[in-house]
Scaffold this motif. Sequence first.
Motif, PDB file in Angstrom:
ATOM      1  N   ALA A  19       0.838  -1.203   0.000  1.00 29.98           N
ATOM      2  CA  ALA A  19       0.000   0.000   0.000  1.00 29.98           C
ATOM      3  C   ALA A  19       0.874   1.254   0.000  1.00 29.98           C
ATOM      4  O   ALA A  19       0.608   2.203  -0.741  1.00 29.98           O
ATOM      5  CB  ALA A  19      -0.933  -0.008   1.213  1.00 29.98           C
ATOM      6  N   ASN A  20       1.934   1.236   0.811  1.00 30.07           N
ATOM      7  CA  ASN A  20       2.802   2.412   0.881  1.00 30.07           C
ATOM      8  C   ASN A  20       3.534   2.667  -0.433  1.00 30.07           C
ATOM      9  O   ASN A  20       3.790   3.814  -0.788  1.00 30.07           O
ATOM     10  CB  ASN A  20       3.793   2.278   2.035  1.00 30.07           C
ATOM     11  N   GLY A  26       1.358   8.498  -5.355  1.00 34.55           N
ATOM     12  CA  GLY A  26       0.324   9.518  -5.234  1.00 34.55           C
ATOM     13  C   GLY A  26      -1.091   8.973  -5.132  1.00 34.55           C
ATOM     14  O   GLY A  26      -2.062   9.726  -5.239  1.00 34.55           O
ATOM     15  N   ILE A  27      -1.197   7.674  -4.912  1.00 35.64           N
ATOM     16  CA  ILE A  27      -2.527   7.067  -4.801  1.00 35.64           C
ATOM     17  C   ILE A  27      -2.996   7.117  -3.356  1.00 35.64           C
ATOM     18  O   ILE A  27      -2.246   6.767  -2.437  1.00 35.64           O
ATOM     19  CB  ILE A  27      -2.475   5.604  -5.323  1.00 35.64           C
ATOM     20  N   SER A 103     -11.924  10.872  -2.120  1.00 32.35           N
ATOM     21  CA  SER A 103     -10.519  11.026  -2.499  1.00 32.35           C
ATOM     22  C   SER A 103     -10.416  11.477  -3.956  1.00 32.35           C
ATOM     23  O   SER A 103     -11.254  11.127  -4.774  1.00 32.35           O
ATOM     24  CB  SER A 103      -9.786   9.703  -2.314  1.00 32.35           C
ATOM     25  N   ASP A 104      -9.392  12.275  -4.241  1.00 30.15           N
ATOM     26  CA  ASP A 104      -9.303  12.741  -5.628  1.00 30.15           C
ATOM     27  C   ASP A 104      -8.021  12.326  -6.336  1.00 30.15           C
ATOM     28  O   ASP A 104      -7.591  12.965  -7.286  1.00 30.15           O
ATOM     29  CB  ASP A 104      -9.568  14.244  -5.722  1.00 30.15           C
ATOM     30  N   TYR A 193      -3.607   0.148 -13.653  1.00 32.70           N
ATOM     31  CA  TYR A 193      -4.781   0.701 -12.969  1.00 32.70           C
ATOM     32  C   TYR A 193      -5.095   2.117 -13.467  1.00 32.70           C
ATOM     33  O   TYR A 193      -6.257   2.515 -13.516  1.00 32.70           O
ATOM     34  CB  TYR A 193      -4.588   0.690 -11.451  1.00 32.70           C
ATOM     35  N   LEU A 194      -4.054   2.863 -13.845  1.00 35.22           N
ATOM     36  CA  LEU A 194      -4.299   4.203 -14.395  1.00 35.22           C
ATOM     37  C   LEU A 194      -5.139   4.099 -15.675  1.00 35.22           C
ATOM     38  O   LEU A 194      -6.058   4.894 -15.881  1.00 35.22           O
ATOM     39  CB  LEU A 194      -2.978   4.920 -14.698  1.00 35.22           C
TER      40      LEU A 194
END
Length: 202
Positions: A19-20, A26-27, A103-104, A193-194
């Motif tokens: 996750a980190n 930037g996610i 979240s953006d 994922y992007l």
Amino acid sequence: AEFILGLTGGIGSGKTTVANLFGEQGIELVDADVIAREVVEPGSTGLKAIETHFGSGILQADGSLDRAKLRERIFTNESERLWLNNLLHPMIRQTMLSAAKKSDSDYVILVVPLLFENGLDSLVDRTLVVDISPELQIQRTVKRDNVSEAQIANIIASQISREERLQKADDIIDNRGEIADLREQVNRLHQYYLTLAASKAP
Ligand code: ATP
């Protein structure tokens, strides 16, 4: 964010580490463990409901939840355990979902240890499983937490099996190797994922 990824894996598999690495890109991350604590913090409707149900003896002197006592109360009492789950699970679910929508970043990751066990995979667009062998789970968790092998083996046995988890996964990260290997897999998935997020965006 429009696109929600669910990140999971057994105890000590490397969820936080992975996750980190996404966080470095930037996610934004929404951590189920953090939210599970928020919904019972002092002043919350969750804690008030627990106090009404179990009595004020379930609180510590400072007014916060006495987790050890609560664990004890539900450990031997299935109906109390169900009552508590019926109270907290919808709150956790709702809070995670609204945090994700708020979240953006290009997409958002829900980090949920028991994603499949608690049916939270229904909230997400795609699931990512961090995978290692039970032997490595035990080795790394014992080293991190200084607990006994038997304790970790018990927790592993209480979670969904490795096979079942892998079968449910859309994507898998193999965390046998070094952090450098992990970073490479994360960066590749991030690019993927992007593109998925871009095609889902309104
Ligand atoms: P938990 O379910 O217990 O919260 P987790 O899935 O979040 O665990 P981490 O805390 O990220 O797992 O990792 C478990 C331990 O293994 C940590 O001490 C972490 O630093 C270490 N670790 C993670 N990945 C690797 C790796 N590739 N090589 C060596 N150690 C690692």
